[in-house]
Enzyme design. Structure first.
Site, PDB file in Angstrom:
ATOM      1  N   HIS A   1      28.203  -3.241 -14.474  1.00  0.00           N
ATOM      2  CA  HIS A   1      27.843  -4.448 -13.708  1.00  0.00           C
ATOM      3  C   HIS A   1      27.982  -5.677 -14.576  1.00  0.00           C
ATOM      4  O   HIS A   1      26.999  -6.153 -15.123  1.00  0.00           O
ATOM      5  CB  HIS A   1      26.419  -4.319 -13.199  1.00  0.00           C
ATOM      6  CG  HIS A   1      26.135  -5.186 -12.025  1.00  0.00           C
ATOM      7  ND1 HIS A   1      25.722  -6.477 -12.129  1.00  0.00           N
ATOM      8  CD2 HIS A   1      26.211  -4.938 -10.701  1.00  0.00           C
ATOM      9  CE1 HIS A   1      25.523  -6.992 -10.921  1.00  0.00           C
ATOM     10  NE2 HIS A   1      25.813  -6.066 -10.041  1.00  0.00           N
ATOM     11  N   TYR A   2      28.957  -6.282 -14.725  1.00  0.00           N
ATOM     12  CA  TYR A   2      30.350  -6.026 -14.411  1.00  0.00           C
ATOM     13  C   TYR A   2      31.105  -5.827 -15.716  1.00  0.00           C
ATOM     14  O   TYR A   2      30.761  -6.468 -16.700  1.00  0.00           O
ATOM     15  CB  TYR A   2      30.952  -7.220 -13.669  1.00  0.00           C
ATOM     16  CG  TYR A   2      30.361  -7.410 -12.291  1.00  0.00           C
ATOM     17  CD1 TYR A   2      30.837  -6.682 -11.217  1.00  0.00           C
ATOM     18  CD2 TYR A   2      29.345  -8.308 -12.077  1.00  0.00           C
ATOM     19  CE1 TYR A   2      30.310  -6.870  -9.941  1.00  0.00           C
ATOM     20  CE2 TYR A   2      28.814  -8.489 -10.800  1.00  0.00           C
ATOM     21  CZ  TYR A   2      29.300  -7.774  -9.740  1.00  0.00           C
ATOM     22  OH  TYR A   2      28.768  -7.949  -8.492  1.00  0.00           O
TER      23      TYR A   2
END
Length: 126
Positions: free
Chosen positions: A36-37
Site C-alpha cells: 500500500h502502495y
C-alpha cells in the site's frame, strides 16, 4: 487485523472528561506498507479510523468505566497522507448527546499537517 496490532505503542498524551489525545509512531516496517502502495507507501485510512476507535473506547473505559461501540460514521475527510515514520496525533472531543450516545469530533495530524477529520457516534454496550 487492527491498527493497534500493526501500529503498536499508542501513547496517551492527555485524557479528561471531554477529550483524549493519543500519539502513535507509524512503524516503517509495518506489514501494511508492503502493498500500500509499492514505491509510495502510505497508511491506509482505515487504520486511522481504527486508531481513533481505540482512543474513544479507552476514553469511555477510563472516564465512565463503560464499554462502547461505534454506532455511526457521520463524516471522514482525509486531507493529507500519513507516511511510514510519521507520528500520528489523534485529538478526540467527546460529548454526550441527549440520547446518551457519545458524539465524537476528531482531528488527526502529523508533524507536517492535518491528516484527517472525523465525526463519529458511539453507543455504550451492556
Amino acid at each position: 487485523m487492527s491498527a493497534v496490532d500493526l501500529l503498536p505503542g499508542a501513547e496517551v498524551v492527555s485524557l479528561d472528561d471531554g477529550t483524549i489525545h493519543t500519539r502513535i509512531t507509524i512503524d516503517p516496517s509495518a506489514p501494511v506498507f508492503a502493498g500500500h502502495y509499492p514505491h509510495f507507501p502510505l497508511l491506509p485510512g482505515v487504520f486511522t479510523l481504527d486508531a481513533v476507535d481505540h482512543a474513544v473506547r479507552l476514553h469511555a473505559e477510563r472516564t465512565d468505566g463503560a464499554r462502547t461501540e461505534l454506532a455511526e460514521v457521520r463524516s471522514v475527510r482525509f486531507a493529507a497522507p500519513v507516511f511510514p515514520g510519521d507520528v500520528l496525533t489523534v485529538e478526540c472531543t467527546v460529548k454526550r448527546g441527549d440520547d446518551g450516545e457519545r458524539d465524537v469530533r476528531v482531528r488527526c495530524r502529523t508533524d507536517r499537517d492535518k491528516a484527517s477529520t472525523l465525526r463519529l457516534r458511539y453507543r455504550d454496550t451492556a
